[in-house]
Design an enzyme around this catalytic site. Sequence first.
Site, PDB file in Angstrom:
ATOM      1  N   GLY A   1      43.310  54.857  30.099  1.00 25.81           N
ATOM      2  CA  GLY A   1      43.651  53.654  30.884  1.00 25.81           C
ATOM      3  C   GLY A   1      44.594  54.368  32.057  1.00 25.81           C
ATOM      4  O   GLY A   1      45.046  55.580  31.817  1.00 25.81           O
TER       5      GLY A   1
ATOM      6  N   MET B   1      48.413  54.674  34.135  1.00 24.47           N
ATOM      7  CA  MET B   1      49.962  54.795  33.737  1.00 24.47           C
ATOM      8  C   MET B   1      50.291  53.294  33.545  1.00 24.47           C
ATOM      9  O   MET B   1      49.715  52.414  34.287  1.00 24.47           O
ATOM     10  CB  MET B   1      50.639  55.617  35.026  1.00 24.47           C
ATOM     11  CG  MET B   1      50.166  57.092  34.967  1.00 24.47           C
ATOM     12  SD  MET B   1      51.178  57.868  36.087  1.00 24.47           S
ATOM     13  CE  MET B   1      52.956  57.646  35.607  1.00 24.47           C
TER      14      MET B   1
ATOM     15  N   GLY C   1      50.049  50.836  28.564  1.00 25.78           N
ATOM     16  CA  GLY C   1      50.452  50.478  27.300  1.00 25.78           C
ATOM     17  C   GLY C   1      49.669  51.647  26.260  1.00 25.78           C
ATOM     18  O   GLY C   1      49.659  51.442  25.138  1.00 25.78           O
TER      19      GLY C   1
ATOM     20  N   GLU D   1      49.053  61.973  25.922  1.00 27.19           N
ATOM     21  CA  GLU D   1      48.712  62.850  27.166  1.00 27.19           C
ATOM     22  C   GLU D   1      47.605  63.765  27.063  1.00 27.19           C
ATOM     23  O   GLU D   1      47.652  64.890  27.377  1.00 27.19           O
ATOM     24  CB  GLU D   1      50.233  63.628  27.549  1.00 27.19           C
ATOM     25  CG  GLU D   1      51.474  62.666  27.680  1.00 27.19           C
ATOM     26  CD  GLU D   1      51.262  61.519  28.889  1.00 27.19           C
ATOM     27  OE1 GLU D   1      50.333  61.599  29.409  1.00 27.19           O
ATOM     28  OE2 GLU D   1      52.180  60.930  28.828  1.00 27.19           O
ATOM     29  N   GLY D   2      46.542  63.350  26.533  1.00 28.72           N
ATOM     30  CA  GLY D   2      45.398  64.161  26.026  1.00 28.72           C
ATOM     31  C   GLY D   2      44.835  64.792  27.547  1.00 28.72           C
ATOM     32  O   GLY D   2      44.324  65.962  27.545  1.00 28.72           O
TER      33      GLY D   2
ATOM     34  N   CYS E   1      48.825  45.182  38.222  1.00 25.63           N
ATOM     35  CA  CYS E   1      48.827  45.880  39.549  1.00 25.63           C
ATOM     36  C   CYS E   1      50.207  45.310  40.335  1.00 25.63           C
ATOM     37  O   CYS E   1      50.672  44.356  40.305  1.00 25.63           O
ATOM     38  CB  CYS E   1      47.729  45.377  40.647  1.00 25.63           C
ATOM     39  SG  CYS E   1      47.845  45.787  42.325  1.00 25.63           S
TER      40      CYS E   1
ATOM     41  N   CYS F   1      49.589  43.192  43.621  1.00 22.51           N
ATOM     42  CA  CYS F   1      48.892  41.811  43.477  1.00 22.51           C
ATOM     43  C   CYS F   1      48.942  40.795  42.129  1.00 22.51           C
ATOM     44  O   CYS F   1      48.324  39.747  42.240  1.00 22.51           O
ATOM     45  CB  CYS F   1      47.498  41.767  44.006  1.00 22.51           C
ATOM     46  SG  CYS F   1      46.378  42.627  42.984  1.00 22.51           S
TER      47      CYS F   1
HETATM   48  N1  LIG Z   1      52.719  47.592  36.229  1.00 27.58           N
HETATM   49  C1  LIG Z   1      53.102  47.768  34.808  1.00 27.58           C
HETATM   50  N2  LIG Z   1      52.031  47.065  34.070  1.00 27.58           N
HETATM   51  C2  LIG Z   1      52.340  47.062  32.700  1.00 27.58           C
HETATM   52  N3  LIG Z   1      53.301  47.308  32.264  1.00 27.58           N
HETATM   53  C3  LIG Z   1      54.374  48.199  32.841  1.00 27.58           C
HETATM   54  C4  LIG Z   1      54.203  48.067  34.233  1.00 27.58           C
HETATM   55  N4  LIG Z   1      55.377  48.727  34.686  1.00 27.58           N
HETATM   56  C5  LIG Z   1      55.997  49.133  33.509  1.00 27.58           C
HETATM   57  N5  LIG Z   1      55.564  48.648  32.533  1.00 27.58           N
HETATM   58  C6  LIG Z   1      55.928  48.900  30.984  1.00 27.58           C
HETATM   59  O1  LIG Z   1      55.206  49.958  30.245  1.00 27.58           O
HETATM   60  C7  LIG Z   1      55.078  49.647  29.060  1.00 27.58           C
HETATM   61  C8  LIG Z   1      53.653  50.439  28.617  1.00 27.58           C
HETATM   62  O2  LIG Z   1      54.332  51.633  28.551  1.00 27.58           O
HETATM   63  P1  LIG Z   1      53.327  52.946  28.019  1.00 27.58           P
HETATM   64  O3  LIG Z   1      53.020  52.430  26.669  1.00 27.58           O
HETATM   65  O4  LIG Z   1      54.355  54.323  27.885  1.00 27.58           O
HETATM   66  O5  LIG Z   1      52.191  53.006  28.906  1.00 27.58           O
HETATM   67  P2  LIG Z   1      51.328  54.241  29.488  1.00 27.58           P
HETATM   68  O6  LIG Z   1      51.483  55.241  28.508  1.00 27.58           O
HETATM   69  O7  LIG Z   1      49.968  53.774  29.396  1.00 27.58           O
HETATM   70  O8  LIG Z   1      51.900  54.945  30.707  1.00 27.58           O
HETATM   71  C9  LIG Z   1      54.576  48.161  29.276  1.00 27.58           C
HETATM   72  O9  LIG Z   1      55.156  47.454  27.977  1.00 27.58           O
HETATM   73  C10 LIG Z   1      55.903  47.590  29.960  1.00 27.58           C
HETATM   74  O10 LIG Z   1      57.030  47.495  29.579  1.00 27.58           O
HETATM   75  C1  LIG Z   2      47.924  59.943  37.585  1.00 28.62           C
HETATM   76  C2  LIG Z   2      48.437  61.307  37.520  1.00 28.62           C
HETATM   77  C3  LIG Z   2      49.426  61.353  36.561  1.00 28.62           C
HETATM   78  N1  LIG Z   2      50.022  62.449  36.189  1.00 28.62           N
HETATM   79  C4  LIG Z   2      51.184  62.517  35.281  1.00 28.62           C
HETATM   80  C5  LIG Z   2      52.402  61.647  35.622  1.00 28.62           C
HETATM   81  C6  LIG Z   2      52.830  61.296  33.914  1.00 28.62           C
HETATM   82  O1  LIG Z   2      53.718  62.153  33.783  1.00 28.62           O
HETATM   83  C7  LIG Z   2      51.655  61.384  32.980  1.00 28.62           C
HETATM   84  C8  LIG Z   2      50.931  60.026  32.690  1.00 28.62           C
HETATM   85  O2  LIG Z   2      51.781  59.316  31.829  1.00 28.62           O
HETATM   86  P1  LIG Z   2      51.646  58.134  31.137  1.00 28.62           P
HETATM   87  O3  LIG Z   2      52.175  58.051  30.012  1.00 28.62           O
HETATM   88  O4  LIG Z   2      50.124  57.878  31.233  1.00 28.62           O
HETATM   89  O5  LIG Z   2      52.639  57.043  32.080  1.00 28.62           O
HETATM   90  O6  LIG Z   2      50.677  62.130  33.732  1.00 28.62           O
HETATM   91  C9  LIG Z   2      49.463  63.676  36.520  1.00 28.62           C
HETATM   92  O7  LIG Z   2      49.895  64.713  36.452  1.00 28.62           O
HETATM   93  N2  LIG Z   2      48.683  63.598  37.525  1.00 28.62           N
HETATM   94  C10 LIG Z   2      48.142  62.367  37.863  1.00 28.62           C
HETATM   95  O8  LIG Z   2      47.112  62.457  38.701  1.00 28.62           O
HETATM   96 ZN   LIG Z   3      46.054  44.620  43.249  1.00 28.83          ZN
END
Ligand SMILES: Nc1ncnc2c1ncn2[C@@H]1O[C@H](COP(=O)(O)OP(=O)(O)O)[C@@H](O)[C@H]1O
Ligand SMILES: Cc1cn([C@H]2C[C@H](O)[C@@H](COP(=O)(O)O)O2)c(=O)[nH]c1=O
Ligand SMILES: [Zn+2]
Length: 208
Positions: free
Chosen positions: A24, A26, A29, A97-98, A153, A156
């Site tokens: 998914g 950033m 979750g 972070e695969g 988002c 929106c």
């Molecule tokens: N725009 C957003 N949409 C959903 N959750 C968000 C948003 N911004 C911050 N969050 C927080 O980020 C958490 C998810 O974090 P995380 O598991 O680290 O996501 P990911 O690894 O996909 O980047 C949510 O539970 C929420 O607290």
């Molecule tokens: C879209 C995008 C993201 N990144 C970097 C930014 C963050 O450090 C990680 C993603 O972390 P998350 O756990 O999914 O929030 O990836 C990047 O380097 N390049 C990109 O295009």
């Molecule tokens: Zn939107």
Amino acid sequence: MFIEPRVGNRHNAPRRGWIEVVCGSMFSGKTEELIRRLTRARIARQRVEIFKPAIDTRYHAEDVVSHNAARIRSTPVAIASEILLLAAGSDVVGIDEGQFFDSSLVDVCEQLANNGIRVIVAGLDMDYLGRPFGPMPALLATAEYVTKVHAVCVCCGEIASYSYRIAASASQVLLGESDSYEARCRPCFLEGMQAKEPTPEARPAAAH
Ligand SMILES: Nc1ncnc2c1ncn2[C@@H]1O[C@H](COP(=O)(O)OP(=O)(O)O)[C@@H](O)[C@H]1O
Ligand SMILES: Cc1cn([C@H]2C[C@H](O)[C@@H](COP(=O)(O)O)O2)c(=O)[nH]c1=O
Ligand SMILES: [Zn+2]
């Protein structure tokens, strides 16, 4: 969502391994979901090992940390093949972070799963331009189980599948969080990308 492996069975059948991918944008979750699955495996007294790419020092050098501060201890690795050596004897392997690993991650996950290990990989399916990111597309193709999670988002409130970069950088890898990225739905992502495109007047004139 509630996949729990059988570590052994009455008939001494070989242990089954498989690959799960959580992908998914950033903030969708992915890390929370990875931590949730690994925590349940530990509750079931399975041997769990967690890895992340050494370059991901964003929140912590060793822990895998979610945007809402859930965390789990991990081993940072420089290249995917290190995981094969370090994961020996595990029931479950988690990888966060695969997208930052090279294409050999696919082979590494296959080998682990073939050896009876449950492998769970979390990662971005798309980069900031909406392009498939690193080994994630190949992993999505080879995994038995795929979960796509969505953020909200920020423009929106619809579900978001894109990571919109607000920082000024054109490099594919740019570590960051809400200082550099926004979760956006398709229309809001496209709107942002179009706004970034130079207008015809601002484009450099073609050389004659
Ligand atoms: N725009 C957003 N949409 C959903 N959750 C968000 C948003 N911004 C911050 N969050 C927080 O980020 C958490 C998810 O974090 P995380 O598991 O680290 O996501 P990911 O690894 O996909 O980047 C949510 O539970 C929420 O607290
Ligand atoms: C879209 C995008 C993201 N990144 C970097 C930014 C963050 O450090 C990680 C993603 O972390 P998350 O756990 O999914 O929030 O990836 C990047 O380097 N390049 C990109 O295009
Ligand atoms: Zn939107």
